[in-house]
Motif scaffolding. Structure first.
Motif: not given
Length: 93
Positions: A46-49, A54-58, A29-37
């Motif tokens: 640059f793709f700042w999300p 990336l650290p969260w995915a780890v 959910l957070v990934t989708l919101v950040l990408i939409v923003v």
């Protein structure tokens, strides 16, 4: 029929799995919101999300590992370790 310790172990594992599911859902959910923003307002930057995702995915990967490889040990593994320790102690005497 299962014994109470087996049932308790199963309940703990189910709770771990549910926690992982919730963690993964929030990540998506957070990934989708950040990408939409990023797509709507800041696409030229640059793709700042990625800097937060990336650290969260780890962390999510480590969480998945911990759930799929629980730290509770079965009786056979405990017996092997006891035997190993006994043999080590016997060799030092």
């Amino acid at each position: 029929m299962t014994t109470d310790p087996e049932r308790a172990r199963a309940v703990r594992q189910l709770r771990r799995k549910r926690g992982l599911q919730v963690h993964a859902l929030w990540f998506v959910l957070v990934t989708l919101v950040l990408i939409v923003v990023w797509l709507i307002w800041l696409r030229s930057i640059f793709f700042w999300p990625l800097t937060g995702l990336l650290p969260w995915a780890v962390g999510l990967a480590f969480h998945a590992w911990a759930v799929s490889h629980p730290s509770e040990f079965d009786d056979a593994r405990i017996e092997r370790e006891m035997d190993r320790l006994h043999h080590r102690r016997s060799g030092l005497d």
